[in-house]
Design a protein around this motif. Structure first.
Motif, PDB file in Angstrom:
ATOM      1  N   UNK A   6       0.866  -1.174   0.000  1.00 47.44           N
ATOM      2  CA  UNK A   6       0.000   0.000   0.000  1.00 47.44           C
ATOM      3  C   UNK A   6       0.912   1.236   0.000  1.00 47.44           C
ATOM      4  N   UNK A   7       0.297   2.430  -0.047  1.00 52.32           N
ATOM      5  CA  UNK A   7       1.105   3.644  -0.237  1.00 52.32           C
ATOM      6  C   UNK A   7       2.099   3.845   0.904  1.00 52.32           C
ATOM      7  N   UNK A   8       1.681   3.616   2.162  1.00 56.74           N
ATOM      8  CA  UNK A   8       2.619   3.887   3.264  1.00 56.74           C
ATOM      9  C   UNK A   8       3.777   2.891   3.256  1.00 56.74           C
ATOM     10  N   UNK A   9       3.506   1.637   2.887  1.00 57.87           N
ATOM     11  CA  UNK A   9       4.603   0.661   2.770  1.00 57.87           C
ATOM     12  C   UNK A   9       5.537   1.042   1.619  1.00 57.87           C
ATOM     13  N   UNK A 120       0.045  10.200  -7.665  1.00 62.66           N
ATOM     14  CA  UNK A 120       0.063  11.499  -6.981  1.00 62.66           C
ATOM     15  C   UNK A 120       0.049  11.320  -5.466  1.00 62.66           C
ATOM     16  N   UNK A 121      -0.723  10.339  -4.994  1.00 68.14           N
ATOM     17  CA  UNK A 121      -0.763  10.065  -3.556  1.00 68.14           C
ATOM     18  C   UNK A 121       0.618   9.607  -3.072  1.00 68.14           C
ATOM     19  N   UNK A 122       1.251   8.728  -3.846  1.00 65.57           N
ATOM     20  CA  UNK A 122       2.577   8.226  -3.484  1.00 65.57           C
ATOM     21  C   UNK A 122       3.601   9.359  -3.457  1.00 65.57           C
ATOM     22  N   UNK A 130      10.511  11.126  -7.607  1.00 67.35           N
ATOM     23  CA  UNK A 130      10.882   9.743  -7.913  1.00 67.35           C
ATOM     24  C   UNK A 130      11.333   9.645  -9.359  1.00 67.35           C
ATOM     25  N   UNK A 131      12.556   9.155  -9.556  1.00 65.04           N
ATOM     26  CA  UNK A 131      12.989   8.832 -10.915  1.00 65.04           C
ATOM     27  C   UNK A 131      12.365   7.500 -11.268  1.00 65.04           C
ATOM     28  N   UNK A 132      11.768   7.408 -12.445  1.00 67.39           N
ATOM     29  CA  UNK A 132      11.090   6.154 -12.807  1.00 67.39           C
ATOM     30  C   UNK A 132      11.072   5.946 -14.313  1.00 67.39           C
ATOM     31  N   UNK A 133      11.789   4.929 -14.783  1.00 74.18           N
ATOM     32  CA  UNK A 133      11.589   4.492 -16.158  1.00 74.18           C
ATOM     33  C   UNK A 133      10.390   3.546 -16.195  1.00 74.18           C
ATOM     34  N   UNK A 134       9.938   3.164 -17.385  1.00 75.86           N
ATOM     35  CA  UNK A 134       8.893   2.155 -17.468  1.00 75.86           C
ATOM     36  C   UNK A 134       9.398   0.867 -16.808  1.00 75.86           C
ATOM     37  N   UNK A 135       8.488   0.141 -16.144  1.00 77.52           N
ATOM     38  CA  UNK A 135       8.888  -0.980 -15.279  1.00 77.52           C
ATOM     39  C   UNK A 135       9.005  -2.290 -16.056  1.00 77.52           C
ATOM     40  N   UNK A 136       9.831  -2.263 -17.116  1.00 77.39           N
ATOM     41  CA  UNK A 136      10.056  -3.459 -17.925  1.00 77.39           C
ATOM     42  C   UNK A 136      11.563  -3.691 -18.047  1.00 77.39           C
ATOM     43  N   UNK A 137      11.950  -4.894 -18.458  1.00 76.95           N
ATOM     44  CA  UNK A 137      13.347  -5.133 -18.803  1.00 76.95           C
ATOM     45  C   UNK A 137      13.714  -4.208 -19.963  1.00 76.95           C
TER      46      UNK A 137
END
Ligand code: TXA
Ligand code: MG
Length: 330
Positions: A6-9, A120-122, A130-137
């Protein structure tokens, strides 16, 4: 550790320097603290992504743009005001708050305020970027569901599940770092919308730098070979492949005729529906086919992004791009 959070975890895991996959309206991202170099290295390791590819930095509040970018030109402010939160990434000059590990040593940074409520909540709860690429190999199909993230990255990567992504293709990337907008990647905001906001034609430079993996000739590729066919020769291409004895998958429109001799995935007849379903349809065909035959849409509106992704999925696989010469600080 359970794979679903969940968001807090998720915030706890990110503050501890971990990576967390989270939903955005475009595709799922693999996030880490944009100011934590060790955490950023975990993103590159999990994706098998070369360290010379810069990441997009996500934050929650449009008003805090100047914390992450400096010398922001008016045209960037207009685009941000009109399209954030939303599927637009702006390339701007970075501030010191953005780690050079996120930008692969570049002085510019890709910035985006995503529109998914859980993202947005996260981001708000995390309180930073948060740096984030697409979550794929690296080089593979972008995930548009939590299950697709797990299929790409394995069960160890924790996932915040926000359901299927509404847009389905990645953000449109516009370089505004020198004040003159240039589209680097077609995506969830059509070119026409960007041109209406800036008030003139916007050129694109989508084939060039290996610094943008979304610009590499081969990217977004399933395991199966992808063959593009026009409506006129579609049937002939499928018959020729079946004669070779390979398992054929067909990516076609809702209105295409029924077939039982091939795996079929149908894309809706509207551009937004095509974009939303594209990656999931390719992923399903990939599970059952050696070769995927796909029809190319025209290149206006959202179909520009669909056409771009299909073209790159079909490009020769040795065109993944070689590393550029090392740069200071990479
Ligand atoms: O929709 C999206 O943009 C998704 C979600 C998770 O936000 N993210 C995404 O990230 O597609 P990624 O890493 O798969 O693609 C980011 C693209 C890459 O082609 C990268 O090279 C380019 O953005 N990029 C990032 N920073 C850049 C910069 N400073 N200059 C030029 N291109 C940049
Ligand atoms: Mg990607």
């Amino acid at each position: 550790m359970p794979a679903d959070l969940d968001v807090s975890e998720a915030v706890e895991a990110l503050r501890a320097g971990g990576v967390v996959a989270f939903p955005t309206e475009t595709v799922y991202g693999l996030g880490a603290d944009a100011g934590d170099e060790a955490a950023l290295r975990r993103i590159f390791a999990a994706k098998g992504r070369p360290a010379w590819h810069p990441l997009i930095v996500h934050f929650a509040d449009v008003a805090s743009l100047d914390e992450w970018a400096r010398d922001v030109p008016d045209v960037a402010r207009s685009l941000a005001a009109a399209l954030w939160p939303g599927p637009l990434t702006l390339v701007l000059r970075r501030t010191e708050r953005v780690s050079r590990a996120a930008t692969a040593g570049l002085e510019t940074v890709g910035l985006r305020v995503p529109a998914h409520p859980l993202a947005l909540e996260l981001l708000s709860a995390f309180g930073g970027a948060l740096a984030a690429p697409s979550a794929n190999r690296f080089g593979g199909l972008s995930p548009t569901t939590a299950a697709a993230v797990r299929a790409e990255l394995g069960p160890e990567v924790p996932v915040l599940d926000g359901g299927p992504c509404a847009v389905g293709v990645e953000s449109t990337i516009v370089d505004v770092s020198d004040g003159v907008p240039t589209i680097l990647r077609p995506g969830g905001v059509p070119r026409e919308v960007i041109e209406r906001i800036v008030g003139h034609d916007v050129p694109s430079r989508t084939g060039g730098s290996v610094r943008s993996p979304g610009q590499l000739p081969s990217h977004y590729a399933p395991r199966a070979r992808v063959v593009l066919a026009s409506p006129d020769d579609f049937g002939g291409v499928v018959e020729a492949l079946l004669a070779e004895g390979v398992a054929v998958g067909v990516l076609c429109s809702e209105s295409a005729p029924e077939r039982t001799d091939v795996s079929v995935e149908r894309l809706p007849n509207d551009p937004a529906g095509r974009a939303r379903r594209l990656f999931e349809a390719l992923r399903r065909l990939d599970a059952s086919s050696d070769v995927i035959v796909a029809a190319l849409p025209y290149d206006d509106g959202l179909d520009w992004a669909v056409r771009d992704r299909l073209t790159r999925a079909a490009a020769p696989r040795d065109a993944m791009g070689a590393a550029p010469p090392p740069r200071a600080g990479c």
